[in-house]
Design a protein around this motif. Structure first.
Motif, mmCIF file in Angstrom:
data_model
loop_
_atom_site.group_PDB
_atom_site.id
_atom_site.type_symbol
_atom_site.label_atom_id
_atom_site.label_comp_id
_atom_site.label_asym_id
_atom_site.label_seq_id
_atom_site.Cartn_x
_atom_site.Cartn_y
_atom_site.Cartn_z
ATOM 1 N N GLU A 30 41.400 18.100 79.299
ATOM 2 C CA GLU A 30 40.652 18.753 80.344
ATOM 3 C C GLU A 30 40.895 18.909 81.635
ATOM 4 O O GLU A 30 41.258 17.791 82.172
ATOM 5 C CB GLU A 30 39.230 18.150 79.932
ATOM 6 C CG GLU A 30 37.902 18.445 81.167
ATOM 7 C CD GLU A 30 37.662 19.957 80.841
ATOM 8 O OE1 GLU A 30 37.532 20.841 79.680
ATOM 9 O OE2 GLU A 30 37.493 20.698 82.226
ATOM 10 N N LYS A 31 40.799 20.087 82.118
ATOM 11 C CA LYS A 31 41.182 20.241 83.703
ATOM 12 C C LYS A 31 40.373 19.595 84.573
ATOM 13 O O LYS A 31 40.600 19.030 85.668
ATOM 14 C CB LYS A 31 41.553 21.643 83.999
ATOM 15 C CG LYS A 31 40.405 22.509 84.178
ATOM 16 C CD LYS A 31 40.880 23.804 84.698
ATOM 17 C CE LYS A 31 39.596 24.832 84.601
ATOM 18 N NZ LYS A 31 40.179 26.130 84.885
ATOM 19 N N SER A 32 39.053 19.546 84.276
ATOM 20 C CA SER A 32 38.168 18.902 85.309
ATOM 21 C C SER A 32 37.679 17.344 85.143
ATOM 22 O O SER A 32 38.377 16.941 84.340
ATOM 23 C CB SER A 32 36.668 19.767 85.249
ATOM 24 O OG SER A 32 36.150 19.547 84.025
ATOM 25 N N ARG A 33 36.937 17.036 85.942
ATOM 26 C CA ARG A 33 36.726 15.428 85.891
ATOM 27 C C ARG A 33 36.209 15.094 84.703
ATOM 28 O O ARG A 33 36.106 13.687 84.576
ATOM 29 C CB ARG A 33 35.906 15.096 87.235
ATOM 30 C CG ARG A 33 36.499 15.220 88.415
ATOM 31 C CD ARG A 33 35.720 14.506 89.451
ATOM 32 N NE ARG A 33 34.434 15.588 89.799
ATOM 33 C CZ ARG A 33 33.365 15.241 90.213
ATOM 34 N NH1 ARG A 33 33.358 14.172 90.965
ATOM 35 N NH2 ARG A 33 32.564 16.043 90.334
ATOM 36 N N SER A 40 26.952 22.324 82.576
ATOM 37 C CA SER A 40 27.278 21.313 83.667
ATOM 38 C C SER A 40 25.809 21.062 84.522
ATOM 39 O O SER A 40 25.244 22.060 84.873
ATOM 40 C CB SER A 40 28.255 22.073 84.570
ATOM 41 O OG SER A 40 27.930 23.288 84.891
ATOM 42 N N ARG A 42 25.159 19.784 88.598
ATOM 43 C CA ARG A 42 25.631 19.229 89.729
ATOM 44 C C ARG A 42 24.785 18.153 90.509
ATOM 45 O O ARG A 42 23.661 18.164 90.373
ATOM 46 C CB ARG A 42 25.701 20.605 90.724
ATOM 47 C CG ARG A 42 26.274 20.383 92.156
ATOM 48 C CD ARG A 42 27.935 20.230 92.374
ATOM 49 N NE ARG A 42 28.626 21.485 91.706
ATOM 50 C CZ ARG A 42 28.761 22.478 92.733
ATOM 51 N NH1 ARG A 42 28.426 22.332 93.682
ATOM 52 N NH2 ARG A 42 29.503 23.461 92.188
ATOM 53 N N ARG A 123 41.023 15.612 84.294
ATOM 54 C CA ARG A 123 42.117 15.979 85.243
ATOM 55 C C ARG A 123 43.410 16.297 84.823
ATOM 56 O O ARG A 123 44.411 16.031 85.320
ATOM 57 C CB ARG A 123 42.071 15.077 86.383
ATOM 58 C CG ARG A 123 40.821 15.032 86.948
ATOM 59 C CD ARG A 123 41.130 13.933 88.256
ATOM 60 N NE ARG A 123 39.782 13.895 89.062
ATOM 61 C CZ ARG A 123 38.909 12.794 89.074
ATOM 62 N NH1 ARG A 123 39.253 11.930 88.221
ATOM 63 N NH2 ARG A 123 38.021 12.869 90.011
ATOM 64 N N THR A 125 45.266 19.849 83.355
ATOM 65 C CA THR A 125 45.439 21.323 83.247
ATOM 66 C C THR A 125 46.418 21.574 82.692
ATOM 67 O O THR A 125 47.622 21.692 83.052
ATOM 68 C CB THR A 125 45.340 21.717 84.718
ATOM 69 O OG1 THR A 125 44.295 21.263 85.631
ATOM 70 C CG2 THR A 125 45.174 23.350 84.488
#
Ligand code: FAD
Length: 337
Positions: A30-33, A40, A42, A123, A125
């Protein structure tokens, strides 16, 4: 059998959970955190707000059973907002009142629940996939070529992000994904230091730049000691308006959306204590492909996601499960995924 899944949105996680239940080893990249993708939430100093998917419906019996599991685990709950529709009938909001669910305490919660039992590399990608004998090698922007060779690779990413990965090693699937048009969405999260005196908690809007507004703080499970902003609202712009303004700066977009919100909610709505904008480049699909998933058993590669199947959280989950079923079938595993 060891499979790689690219993308930890609800489609990739549903696929991974099914494969794991059937005894297949799975690594998710997974590219995000963290997990969740467009489901999602925030979080900031004293506030939180769902800025992607707002709620989900559950019509398919298998998905209803999954949602019941999420509710039992405290990761989801029904949401019954006081709902309004502005700007005529026949547009959004005219489909009646289906049962609506949200993640609790935020929209990412179901994804976190699923991911807790899975091997997830955040993290990371993936920027290249390559055939290696009868299997696959993956490279990521952060770590270069990964040491493990995988027997199958399953892409659970938005169609425009799948195309470059597929072009050289699975050109037919690249052509399929390239047929899909995904549209953007501007999202504005607002914090107010006192509660807006409105007769609705959420509204579909069928005229002007806005498509949807919702009082995030009306969703179940949002009150906790860490949240001290009394009223949090989320605004989503229409796809057409968002597409026309997708390269604009947040400072140019926000006043227009605030003005449109104030036209519905009164002058106090135009001056929040603080706002945060988010630009979704691939929010929805117009229209989704009418299939469940795509699987090339010869190459050992497949695609799943909302853009293939029904364009919503439920469609994405069903698509991930369908891809797991296809892979298991190609392995001669007949148990239902
Ligand atoms: P995603 O959630 O997009 O997951 C894909 C994942 O892949 C992401 O986590 C991404 O970071 C990751 N990824 C991408 N490329 C790579 C790469 N190269 N390497 C590694 N990881 C990668 N649905 C509803 O049901 N109800 C709603 O009210 C609703 N409202 C929405 C409002 C907005 C603004 C948006 C954006 C979406 C909304 N949706 C709604 C749609 C819903 O969020 C999606 O249908 C669903 O979450 C898609 O899940 P997915 O797993 O297919 O894709």
């Amino acid at each position: 059998m060891h499979a790689a899944i690219i993308g930890a949105g609800i489609a990739g996680l549903a696929c991974a959970a099914s494969l794991r239940e059937a005894g297949i080893a799975v690594d998710i990249f997974e590219k995000s955190r963290g997990p969740g993708g467009r489901m999602s939430t925030r979080r900031g100093e004293g506030w939180q707000c769902d800025h992607g998917a707002q709620y989900f419906t559950a019509r398919d019996p298998a998905f209803r059973a999954e949602v019941a599991r999420w509710i039992a685990a405290g990761a989801a709950a029904p949401w019954q907002p006081r709902l309004a529709v502005f700007g005529g009938s026949g547009g959004h909001g005219s489909e009646g009142s289906p049962e609506r669910f949200v993640g609790t305490p935020g929209m990412t919660a179901p994804a976190r629940l699923l991911a807790a039992e899975l091997a997830l590399a955040a993290r990371t990608t993936v920027n290249q996939i390559e055939r290696d004998g009868a299997g696959w090698r993956l490279a990521s922007a952060e770590h270069g070529w990964l040491p493990r060779r995988f027997d199958a690779v399953l892409l659970a990413v938005p169609a425009p992000q799948a195309v470059p990965l597929l072009q050289s090693s699975a050109p037919e699937l690249a052509v399929l994904a390239a047929r899909v048009r995904m549209r953007g969405c501007w999202s504005l999260m607002l914090r107010f230091d006192s509660r807006l005196p409105l007769a609705f908690d959420a509204a579909f809007i069928n005229a002007g730049p806005l498509r949807w507004v919702a009082r995030d703080s009306s969703k179940p499970g949002r009150l906790s000691r860490e949240i001290d902003v009394p009223d949090t609202w989320l605004l989503h712009a229409h796809a057409e308006w968002s597409e026309a303004h997708i390269e604009d700066m947040p400072e140019a977009v926000a006043p227009i959306l605030l003005q449109a919100f104030a036209a519905l909610a009164g002058p106090a709505a135009e001056t929040p204590q603080a706002w945060t904008a988010h630009r979704w480049r691939h929010a929805d699909t117009d229209p989704p492909l009418e299939r469940e998933c795509a699987w090339d058993g010869g190459l050992g590669i497949g695609l799943c996601g909302d853009w293939i199947h029904a364009g919503k959280v439920e469609g994405a989950w069903l698509s991930g499960r369908a891809l797991a079923r296809e892979l298991l079938r190609s392995q001669g595993v007949t148990r239902a995924a």
